[in-house]
Design a protein around this motif. Sequence first.
Motif, short mmCIF file in Angstrom:
data_model
loop_
_atom_site.label_atom_id
_atom_site.label_comp_id
_atom_site.label_asym_id
_atom_site.label_seq_id
_atom_site.Cartn_x
_atom_site.Cartn_y
_atom_site.Cartn_z
N GLU A 125 7.37 30.27 34.93
CA GLU A 125 7.40 31.55 34.21
C GLU A 125 6.02 32.21 34.24
O GLU A 125 5.91 33.45 34.39
CB GLU A 125 7.86 31.35 32.77
CG GLU A 125 9.28 30.80 32.62
CD GLU A 125 10.37 31.79 33.03
OE1 GLU A 125 10.06 32.85 33.62
OE2 GLU A 125 11.55 31.49 32.78
N SER A 137 13.71 35.40 31.10
CA SER A 137 15.08 35.59 30.62
C SER A 137 15.24 35.16 29.18
O SER A 137 16.14 35.66 28.49
CB SER A 137 16.05 34.78 31.49
OG SER A 137 15.84 33.39 31.32
N GLY A 138 14.37 34.26 28.71
CA GLY A 138 14.62 33.68 27.40
C GLY A 138 15.77 32.68 27.49
O GLY A 138 16.23 32.31 28.57
N GLY A 139 16.27 32.24 26.36
CA GLY A 139 17.37 31.29 26.39
C GLY A 139 16.88 29.87 26.60
O GLY A 139 15.70 29.62 26.82
N ARG A 276 15.78 35.88 35.47
CA ARG A 276 15.17 37.16 35.08
C ARG A 276 16.00 38.33 35.61
O ARG A 276 16.25 39.31 34.90
CB ARG A 276 13.74 37.24 35.62
CG ARG A 276 12.76 36.31 34.94
CD ARG A 276 11.34 36.54 35.43
NE ARG A 276 10.39 35.62 34.78
CZ ARG A 276 9.15 35.94 34.46
NH1 ARG A 276 8.68 37.16 34.74
NH2 ARG A 276 8.35 35.06 33.88
N THR A 279 19.45 38.58 33.81
CA THR A 279 19.35 38.86 32.37
C THR A 279 18.98 40.31 32.12
O THR A 279 19.55 40.98 31.25
CB THR A 279 18.32 37.93 31.72
OG1 THR A 279 18.76 36.58 31.84
CG2 THR A 279 18.14 38.27 30.24
#
Length: 502
Positions: A125, A137-139, A276, A279
């Motif tokens: 990341e 993207s998070g999660g 990424r 999302t």
Amino acid sequence: MSNQPSDPDRPELPPQLTELLRSLLGPDADQVIEEMSERGLGMTGPDGTPVDLQAMVQAAGLPEDPAALGQVLEQVKRMLAASGDGPVNWDLAHDLARQVAVAEGDPSVDEQQRREVTAAFSVAELWLDVATDLPPSGGPVRAWSRSEWVESTLGTWRTLAEPVASSVADALADTLASQATDVLGALGDQEALGLTGGAGQMMRQLGGAVFGMQVGQAAGTLSHEVFGSTDIGIPLTEGPGTALVPRNVTAFAEDLDVPVEEVRIFLALREAAHARLFTHVTWLRAHLIGAVQAYARGIAIDTDSLEEAVRTIDPTDPAALQEALSGGVFSIGTTPEQQAALLRLETALALVEGWVDEVTAAAAVAHLPHTSALREMMRRRRAAGGPAEDTFATLVGLELRPRRSRDAATLWSLIAADGGAAARDAVWEHPDLLPTAEDLDDPSGYTARRTAEGDEHADLDRALEEIFAADEGKDGDGAGQQDPEHGPGPGRNPDDGGTQSS
């Protein structure tokens, strides 16, 4: 069993056919067996063609040994009992996929592997932040065993496979049921013909079981090959997040002259780049899955080829039907509209893979010594596919792998060279902005074509502005005139229409 006394002069049905009818028709079978025996073995079908029941049994490959025949019929019973009403028996698919996934052992992911996966994504990341303007993207960050991969992704395979499975299952059911109708219909008795009414439903159940076996086998096999949730270019899970299958990553690294840590980070970069993109380009996943479904729903089955294939296989043998499916004997055809849709879909898949390829390389090149070798290895792997992907190509009706990812990567590189990473990533803002197959044919001409299109749009905008301005001018020229609907205009006497005195 029938209570009628045995007639030594009356020919008897082949015992395999007798048992098969009892297995499939249940209590109604005795009446059919009685009628067929009374009319003899030399029956003719509705078209006058002789029906040779003994030859039919031999062609079907039904064993003479009672024990072996019993095993075949019991297998058919179990499959029909487990089948639902849908085009694919997903319970069977799930169970078989799990069995294949754990066939070589499938130990749970341990804490050390979880830490390694988490660390790889943390590094990935950070490096991607420099290579793309799309944020993380998070999660959750997940480390899956092979069976966990099956559990997490089978739902999307259901979405992808069911439209074409429905078309093929209906055609398969109609074809197989017609064979039963030809035999039972030779009785010429309306009640006997009525017994064939359930044949279509039974064959749909059998077809659903066969498709379930096919999907389950392929998903289980694919669980041995994949690295994460985005290997096929379409995310197989919903919502943000990233995942790796540590055992498969390690197995892949063993065949390379590259440290496993470097391989793990490179694969984490690819997975995180996919995440990424899908999302933050919110329309993209639905766009791709919708295109697959629309293509599959329009598939027309070549019933002539299907009937020819069915004549050569035993309809009571699910393995034979599964082998027929694997061989692509159904000759799925496409219309010109579907060919155009397929071109758009393949172009979109290539653009996704090309973007991920380019962004991953840009993020890794300053840090991983073997970036070029790993990039080439992944390109070849994606282009070649594998046995499981070939199976899904049969079920879904198309190959879910990009044919032109190299051209797409070149195009994204040129866009970034002209306008920077922001210009490259901005292309994903709307599906209408996506490059076309023509752009993949000539990546170097993309900027010139887009500039020309921009000039055309600007000319159109100016023309529209001139038209609107002219209309406003006409409205201004009419000031002071009588409005027939709303009364007098300014400077008029409302009573007599004359000019108001000053």
